[in-house]
Design a protein around this motif. Structure first.
Motif, PDB file in Angstrom:
ATOM      1  N   ARG A  17      -5.582   8.913   5.439  1.00  0.00           N
ATOM      2  CA  ARG A  17      -4.970   9.243   6.745  1.00  0.00           C
ATOM      3  C   ARG A  17      -4.131   8.091   7.296  1.00  0.00           C
ATOM      4  NH1 ARG A  17      -4.078  13.808   6.215  1.00  0.00           N
ATOM      5  NH2 ARG A  17      -3.385  13.898   8.379  1.00  0.00           N
ATOM      6  N   GLU A  18      -3.872   7.088   6.483  1.00  0.00           N
ATOM      7  CA  GLU A  18      -2.989   6.020   6.955  1.00  0.00           C
ATOM      8  C   GLU A  18      -1.576   6.580   7.066  1.00  0.00           C
ATOM      9  OE1 GLU A  18      -2.789   2.456   4.545  1.00  0.00           O
ATOM     10  OE2 GLU A  18      -1.568   1.412   6.044  1.00  0.00           O
ATOM     11  N   SER A  19      -0.920   6.290   8.196  1.00  0.00           N
ATOM     12  CA  SER A  19       0.435   6.797   8.314  1.00  0.00           C
ATOM     13  C   SER A  19       1.421   5.651   8.103  1.00  0.00           C
ATOM     14  CB  SER A  19       0.647   7.486   9.657  1.00  0.00           C
ATOM     15  OG  SER A  19       0.853   6.516  10.645  1.00  0.00           O
ATOM     16  N   PHE A  20       2.462   5.967   7.357  1.00  0.00           N
ATOM     17  CA  PHE A  20       3.511   4.990   7.048  1.00  0.00           C
ATOM     18  C   PHE A  20       4.776   5.420   7.783  1.00  0.00           C
ATOM     19  CE2 PHE A  20       0.616   4.894   3.406  1.00  0.00           C
ATOM     20  CZ  PHE A  20       0.335   3.539   3.334  1.00  0.00           C
ATOM     21  N   PRO A  21       5.122   4.734   8.860  1.00  0.00           N
ATOM     22  CA  PRO A  21       6.287   5.147   9.650  1.00  0.00           C
ATOM     23  C   PRO A  21       7.591   4.726   8.978  1.00  0.00           C
ATOM     24  CG  PRO A  21       5.383   3.132  10.561  1.00  0.00           C
ATOM     25  CD  PRO A  21       4.488   3.512   9.406  1.00  0.00           C
ATOM     26  N   CYS A  22       8.688   5.315   9.413  1.00  0.00           N
ATOM     27  CA  CYS A  22      10.005   4.879   8.957  1.00  0.00           C
ATOM     28  C   CYS A  22      10.533   3.856   9.952  1.00  0.00           C
ATOM     29  CB  CYS A  22      10.979   6.050   8.879  1.00  0.00           C
ATOM     30  SG  CYS A  22      12.678   5.517   8.573  1.00  0.00           S
ATOM     31  N   LEU A  23      10.832   2.665   9.473  1.00  0.00           N
ATOM     32  CA  LEU A  23      11.270   1.614  10.386  1.00  0.00           C
ATOM     33  C   LEU A  23      12.788   1.414  10.395  1.00  0.00           C
ATOM     34  CD1 LEU A  23       8.430  -0.918   9.530  1.00  0.00           C
ATOM     35  CD2 LEU A  23       8.526   0.716  11.423  1.00  0.00           C
ATOM     36  N   MET A  24      13.484   2.171   9.538  1.00  0.00           N
ATOM     37  CA  MET A  24      14.927   1.997   9.444  1.00  0.00           C
ATOM     38  C   MET A  24      15.628   3.195  10.076  1.00  0.00           C
ATOM     39  SD  MET A  24      14.930  -0.687   7.532  1.00  0.00           S
ATOM     40  CE  MET A  24      16.581  -0.816   6.855  1.00  0.00           C
ATOM     41  N   ARG A  49       0.841  -1.211   0.000  1.00  0.00           N
ATOM     42  CA  ARG A  49       0.000   0.000   0.000  1.00  0.00           C
ATOM     43  C   ARG A  49       0.866   1.246   0.000  1.00  0.00           C
ATOM     44  NH1 ARG A  49      -2.876  -2.573   3.898  1.00  0.00           N
ATOM     45  NH2 ARG A  49      -2.220  -1.180   5.562  1.00  0.00           N
ATOM     46  N   ARG A  50       1.943   1.193   0.797  1.00  0.00           N
ATOM     47  CA  ARG A  50       2.858   2.336   0.880  1.00  0.00           C
ATOM     48  C   ARG A  50       3.410   2.674  -0.516  1.00  0.00           C
ATOM     49  NH1 ARG A  50       7.374   4.348   4.302  1.00  0.00           N
ATOM     50  NH2 ARG A  50       6.836   2.953   6.003  1.00  0.00           N
ATOM     51  N   ASP A 100      -0.748   9.324   4.384  1.00  0.00           N
ATOM     52  CA  ASP A 100      -1.565   9.393   3.172  1.00  0.00           C
ATOM     53  C   ASP A 100      -2.662  10.440   3.383  1.00  0.00           C
ATOM     54  OD1 ASP A 100      -3.431   8.999   1.106  1.00  0.00           O
ATOM     55  OD2 ASP A 100      -2.912   6.865   0.969  1.00  0.00           O
ATOM     56  N   ARG A 101      -2.669  11.435   2.508  1.00  0.00           N
ATOM     57  CA  ARG A 101      -3.614  12.543   2.718  1.00  0.00           C
ATOM     58  C   ARG A 101      -5.054  12.101   2.579  1.00  0.00           C
ATOM     59  NH1 ARG A 101      -0.058  17.153  -0.174  1.00  0.00           N
ATOM     60  NH2 ARG A 101       1.371  17.366   1.555  1.00  0.00           N
ATOM     61  N   LEU A 107      15.164  12.916  -5.092  1.00  0.00           N
ATOM     62  CA  LEU A 107      14.682  11.679  -4.479  1.00  0.00           C
ATOM     63  C   LEU A 107      14.675  10.564  -5.520  1.00  0.00           C
ATOM     64  CD1 LEU A 107      11.575  13.148  -2.592  1.00  0.00           C
ATOM     65  CD2 LEU A 107      13.808  12.586  -1.621  1.00  0.00           C
ATOM     66  N   ALA A 108      15.225   9.406  -5.144  1.00  0.00           N
ATOM     67  CA  ALA A 108      15.168   8.234  -6.032  1.00  0.00           C
ATOM     68  C   ALA A 108      13.802   7.582  -5.816  1.00  0.00           C
ATOM     69  CB  ALA A 108      16.302   7.276  -5.722  1.00  0.00           C
ATOM     70  N   TRP A 109      12.769   8.260  -6.316  1.00  0.00           N
ATOM     71  CA  TRP A 109      11.387   7.864  -6.027  1.00  0.00           C
ATOM     72  C   TRP A 109      11.034   6.586  -6.779  1.00  0.00           C
ATOM     73  CZ3 TRP A 109       9.168  10.046  -2.095  1.00  0.00           C
ATOM     74  CH2 TRP A 109       7.797   9.874  -1.881  1.00  0.00           C
ATOM     75  N   PRO A 110      10.188   5.732  -6.199  1.00  0.00           N
ATOM     76  CA  PRO A 110       9.778   4.514  -6.912  1.00  0.00           C
ATOM     77  C   PRO A 110       9.119   4.864  -8.250  1.00  0.00           C
ATOM     78  CG  PRO A 110       9.073   4.431  -4.621  1.00  0.00           C
ATOM     79  CD  PRO A 110       9.607   5.806  -4.852  1.00  0.00           C
TER      80      PRO A 110
END
Lengths: 412, 255
Positions: A194-201, A65-66, A190-191, A89-92
């Protein structure tokens, strides 16, 4: 490795894996460019401009989803304006799936050597001279710091948190433009949903104490990492949390010094610093003040850290004021100094940090340490004019030492 | 033999001292390699080739080349030998065997003699501890060192007979690893017997493997991948994943 015909899904035969990029079949190279604990990055056969990052363990639905959400975004969209500038940014660019449709990772533009070099390549003389032969002087380092601060400020403005910010996942090109590589770890909300995608690294040498303790990535933790990176650039590679605490019998790491808030930039009396360390006062006063805030009160208090905007403003002020030294190539320095600190350092028996070493003296007895890869030519005999130059340089050194003392007194 | 801190650099500042501007946190890495008679022929050739290729990759790695420091210890040929790059060190030379990765050149090894594995592991622990002391004195920080033991046989004494002296270092190694003083990798290659592998399991309960053939290239790449994970500050899980992938000898995406 040449492009091969399809041999189906058999990988044992020595052919790279077949994946679908948004439905389009491609073959990956057999060996990854880079493999870490979490993922490996593969070249794509016949398409030198892109790479595919595959997760080592099957990524979960939230990662899919991210990335799906990221494909619909175009952050820092109206940049860059200069066609010479690589994206920041090396964006997907596409999702990578197995032929059966299983989500495996994503594709992005390739930012590889020699055009794009990890920031850490700017931190030692020989790598600077090898990877940035003409450009890498202090002015260049300041410009890279400006670009980093600009990128970070823009991302924060757009609600993105870099999260895993380090000297390894940012690359820089010959013009000093920077690109952040590991975009799949960026934290955002996500605007729409409203799902938030945290940084895990995170990378511990750039992690603020609250992140080391397991806290989430935030703009303030980015500000900490940015402060470290900017300092490293301006101090020609020196990490502000380097040095070993006095009388330490324990293993000693950057991570420990960060957690204990021990930086020689603020508290030089606390550590044994490595020989050859650069005096923090090579930073112009405005920038040194920010560094002391970041590595003093800002270590344990996130709100006390200078923001990306603060850094950008201060760097911008210094940008137009940088002086060239004239005596030696690639010597430039801040306008607060009256003499060239790099000439002074070289003359004081240190190194010229921006120029190749002079010829080596005759080999000592016993096995010599391994020679540098490019062996210099035979040593010319010193001439009279050389010794006059030496005297001049010594005079400059004394002037700089006096100045540094004055500046330090003013700062104190 | 190496109790005094060996000088690693010219004692005073000098511009040709190419480590003078390198304050990066260091990562000592010891390759502890079996070159006893059973490695003769193809195996030791493969090892030499893999060492040369790995060295090239290490030189090109912008992150690792100025942080990793490599030392090589061999056990075979009637003795344990420490190398400083390509040069064997003689006892009493008082030089550190660690060489910065960007300046490292591998020795070309020949296979001969007995398997003094216990003594080699003891020397590896000793040089790691000595290097740490030295780095601390220089004000330089270090990551957790890595020791990689590679063998195809059983520990022997100087006459080539199996010996149980290895048992004396098992509790020492357990304590050192528990205290996170280094990560020990113990890799059995070629036709290592189950008995030989049991020794490696006792030495390195987490990171031991019994591999078919002589996959030295993959082994050295695994050491680099682990070094990169250490630089990043990864948790133990990441190291286990990297090791698992190496042990199963499958491409990353099949893991």
């Amino acid at each position: 490795m040449s492009a091969r015909g399809s041999t189906g899904t058999s990988a044992r035969a020595g052919t790279g894996r077949r994946v679908l990029l948004d439905g389009r079949p491609v073959t990956l190279a057999e060996r990854p460019l880079k493999g870490g604990g979490e993922a490996s990055v593969y070249p794509v056969e016949g398409e030198p401009g892109i790479v595919v990052k595959l997760y080592r363990e099957r990524p979960g639905p939230e990662q899919e989803r991210r990335l799906t959400r990221m494909l619909a975004m175009s952050p820092l969209g109206d940049r860059p304006v200069d066609s010479n500038q690589a994206p920041e940014l090396a964006w997907p660019t596409a999702l990578a799936r197995s032929p059966e449709g299983v989500f495996l990772g994503y594709a992005m533009r390739r930012f590889g050597e020699p055009q794009h070099v990890q920031l850490v390549g700017l931190f030692t003389r020989s790598q600077r001279l090898r990877l940035f032969p003409e450009r890498a002087d202090w002015r260049f380092l300041l410009g890279v710091a400006w670009n980093l601060a600009f990128m970070t400020a823009r991302m924060h403005h757009e609600g993105l948190v870099v999260g895993d910010f380090s000297s390894s996942n940012v690359v820089v090109d010959r013009n000093g433009f920077v690109t952040f590589l590991d975009c799949d770890s960026i934290a955002f909300t996500d605007r729409e949903t409203r799902e938030s995608f945290p940084c895990l690294m995170h990378t511990t040498d750039y992690s603020a104490p609250e992140r080391q303790a397991g806290g989430p990535a935030s703009t303030e933790s980015d500000d900490f990492a940015l402060s470290v990176l900017v300092y490293q650039l301006l101090a020609v590679g020196n990490h502000p949390f380097g040095g070993v605490p006095h009388d330490s019998q324990e293993d000693s790491t950057v991570k420990d010094n960060i957690a204990a808030s021990i930086s020689y930039v603020v508290r030089p009396e606390k550590v044994v610093v490595p020989r050859g360390i650069i005096d923090p006062t090579v930073l112009p006063p405005g920038l040194l003040t920010l560094a002391r805030r970041a590595f003093g009160p800002g270590v344990l208090d996130p709100k006390a850290r200078p923001s990306a905007q603060d850094w950008l403003r201060a760097l911008d002020e210094e940008r137009g004021r940088v002086r060239g030294c004239g005596a030696r190539p690639r010597h430039s320095y801040g306008s607060h100094l009256t003499g060239c600190p790099w000439c002074a350092r070289a003359a004081a028996g240190g190194q010229d940090l921006f120029n190749p070493p002079p010829p080596r003296p005759p080999a000592p007895s016993a096995p010599a340490p391994p020679p540098p890869r490019q062996a210099p030519a035979a040593a010319p005999a010193p001439s009279g004019s050389d010794s006059r130059k030496l005297l001049l340089v010594l005079a400059v050194v004394i002037a700089v030492i006096l100045l540094v003392t004055v500046v330090a007194a003013m700062e104190g | 033999m190496m109790n005094e801190p060996p000088p690693t650099a010219v004692p005073q500042y000098a511009d040709f001292d190419f480590e003078l501007d390198n304050n990066a946190q260091r990562l000592p890495l010891v390759l502890c390699l079996d070159n006893s008679r059973s490695m003769e022929g193809r195996p030791v050739q493969a090892l030499n080739e893999a060492l040369r290729e790995w060295t090239r990759e290490l030189h090109d790695d912008v992150s690792l080349s100025y942080s990793v420091e490599v030392a090589v210890i061999t056990f075979g040929d009637q003795s344990v030998t420490a190398y400083r790059g390509a040069e064997p060190l003689h006892p009493g030379m008082n030089l550190s065997p660690f060489v910065p990765a960007h300046a490292f050149t591998p020795p070309t090894l020949a296979a001969n003699g007995v398997t003094l594995m216990t003594e080699a592991v003891e020397l590896a622990m000793h040089i790691v501890a000595a290097r740490k002391t030295e780095l601390r004195k220089l004000g330089l920080q270090y990551y957790r060192p890595q020791i990689c033991l590679v063998t195809d046989g059983l520990p022997t004494d100087g006459t080539g007979h199996y010996t149980t002296t290895w048992q004396r270092i098992v509790p020492v190694l357990a304590e050192e690893q528990r205290a996170r003083r280094f990560r020990l990798y113990a890799i059995g290659v070629g036709g290592i017997t189950d008995r030989g592998q049991a020794v490696l399991r006792a030495f390195a309960p987490t990171y031991n493997a019994q591999l078919q053939g002589f996959p030295f290239r993959e082994l050295l790449q695994m050491m680099s991948a682990s070094a990169a994970a250490e630089q990043k500050g990864e948790g133990e899980e990441a190291f286990e994943k990297i090791f698992h992938q190496f042990r199963t000898q499958r491409p990353a995406w099949e893991a």
